[in-house]
Design an enzyme around this catalytic site. Sequence first.
Site, PDB file in Angstrom:
ATOM      1  N   TYR A  21     -12.077  -2.892  -3.731  1.00 51.48           N
ATOM      2  CA  TYR A  21     -12.679  -3.025  -2.401  1.00 51.48           C
ATOM      3  C   TYR A  21     -14.211  -3.008  -2.454  1.00 51.48           C
ATOM      4  O   TYR A  21     -14.852  -2.632  -1.468  1.00 51.48           O
ATOM      5  CB  TYR A  21     -12.168  -1.904  -1.487  1.00 51.48           C
ATOM      6  CG  TYR A  21     -10.782  -2.162  -0.910  1.00 51.48           C
ATOM      7  CD1 TYR A  21     -10.485  -3.334  -0.215  1.00 51.48           C
ATOM      8  CD2 TYR A  21      -9.767  -1.210  -1.030  1.00 51.48           C
ATOM      9  CE1 TYR A  21      -9.221  -3.574   0.323  1.00 51.48           C
ATOM     10  CE2 TYR A  21      -8.488  -1.436  -0.491  1.00 51.48           C
ATOM     11  CZ  TYR A  21      -8.239  -2.610   0.191  1.00 51.48           C
ATOM     12  OH  TYR A  21      -6.988  -2.832   0.732  1.00 51.48           O
TER      13      TYR A  21
ATOM     14  N   ASN B 248      -2.084  -0.260   7.347  1.00 57.08           N
ATOM     15  CA  ASN B 248      -1.511  -1.591   7.614  1.00 57.08           C
ATOM     16  C   ASN B 248      -0.608  -2.124   6.494  1.00 57.08           C
ATOM     17  O   ASN B 248      -0.337  -3.308   6.416  1.00 57.08           O
ATOM     18  CB  ASN B 248      -2.606  -2.583   8.029  1.00 57.08           C
ATOM     19  CG  ASN B 248      -3.634  -2.827   6.948  1.00 57.08           C
ATOM     20  OD1 ASN B 248      -3.489  -2.348   5.830  1.00 57.08           O
ATOM     21  ND2 ASN B 248      -4.670  -3.574   7.276  1.00 57.08           N
TER      22      ASN B 248
ATOM     23  N   GLU C 154      -8.913 -10.380  -8.290  1.00 55.51           N
ATOM     24  CA  GLU C 154      -7.985  -9.265  -8.094  1.00 55.51           C
ATOM     25  C   GLU C 154      -6.859  -9.294  -9.133  1.00 55.51           C
ATOM     26  O   GLU C 154      -6.449  -8.243  -9.635  1.00 55.51           O
ATOM     27  CB  GLU C 154      -7.427  -9.308  -6.664  1.00 55.51           C
ATOM     28  CG  GLU C 154      -8.497  -8.973  -5.628  1.00 55.51           C
ATOM     29  CD  GLU C 154      -8.112  -9.293  -4.181  1.00 55.51           C
ATOM     30  OE1 GLU C 154      -8.949  -9.064  -3.301  1.00 55.51           O
ATOM     31  OE2 GLU C 154      -6.984  -9.767  -3.934  1.00 55.51           O
TER      32      GLU C 154
ATOM     33  N   HIS D 125      -1.725  -5.507   1.307  1.00 53.20           N
ATOM     34  CA  HIS D 125      -2.953  -6.253   1.012  1.00 53.20           C
ATOM     35  C   HIS D 125      -2.594  -7.655   0.559  1.00 53.20           C
ATOM     36  O   HIS D 125      -1.595  -7.851  -0.132  1.00 53.20           O
ATOM     37  CB  HIS D 125      -3.741  -5.563  -0.120  1.00 53.20           C
ATOM     38  CG  HIS D 125      -4.812  -6.441  -0.703  1.00 53.20           C
ATOM     39  ND1 HIS D 125      -6.060  -6.553  -0.133  1.00 53.20           N
ATOM     40  CD2 HIS D 125      -4.806  -7.289  -1.760  1.00 53.20           C
ATOM     41  CE1 HIS D 125      -6.771  -7.427  -0.842  1.00 53.20           C
ATOM     42  NE2 HIS D 125      -6.036  -7.884  -1.834  1.00 53.20           N
TER      43      HIS D 125
ATOM     44  N   LYS E 261       0.842  -1.200   0.000  1.00 57.91           N
ATOM     45  CA  LYS E 261       0.000   0.000   0.000  1.00 57.91           C
ATOM     46  C   LYS E 261       0.878   1.252   0.000  1.00 57.91           C
ATOM     47  O   LYS E 261       2.101   1.167   0.230  1.00 57.91           O
ATOM     48  CB  LYS E 261      -0.930  -0.058   1.219  1.00 57.91           C
ATOM     49  CG  LYS E 261      -1.907  -1.251   1.167  1.00 57.91           C
ATOM     50  CD  LYS E 261      -2.819  -1.297   2.395  1.00 57.91           C
ATOM     51  CE  LYS E 261      -3.831  -2.430   2.276  1.00 57.91           C
ATOM     52  NZ  LYS E 261      -4.762  -2.465   3.434  1.00 57.91           N
TER      53      LYS E 261
END
Length: 150
Positions: A51, A114, A128, A117, A11
């Site tokens: 998402y 965080n 994905e 992914h 990310k």
Amino acid sequence: STTERTYIMIKPDGVQRGLVGKIIQRFEERGFKLIALKLVQSTEEHLEKHYADLKGKPFFPGLIKYMASGPVVAMVWQGLDAVKTGRVMLGATNPLASPIGSIRGDYALAVGRNIIHGSDSVESAEKEIALWFPEGTVQYASALESWIFE
Ligand code: DAT
Ligand code: MG
């Protein structure tokens, strides 16, 4: 199966914090095979597709803004039980609940930052991979395969 694929994405915070090399190293050292990789500045529209299952959650708008705030490293890793093992390597969604030794447990504190992914099922991995790599992944023989798998 040994050809299972998972979608792993560093990310924007992971990229900014200079953790790209360390994260790639963990997947390489574990024995997974890199079959796609690119640095991408994503759009909010694309991230809303990624998402889609979380649309309607209170944190959704903030999540999309954060994910579009800088480039991400999009990757596909292949190997035995890649999806489940990838999730174990990541840790829990909340870094505070992630074991030391996991990526989130070693490098993150906040659920909204965080750093990485990973696909949560084989089905979502395939979705994905199609979303982030419409051009497809790269086919090549791994010289190590017979040393990593029976
Ligand atoms: P994961 O990324 O572990 O698969 P998820 O798919 O449920 O978790 O959620 C996607 C991301 O959304 C997650 O990595 C961080 C963010 N998120 C999830 N729950 C959150 C919450 N309660 N508050 C803020 N951000 C959250
Ligand atoms: Mg998820």
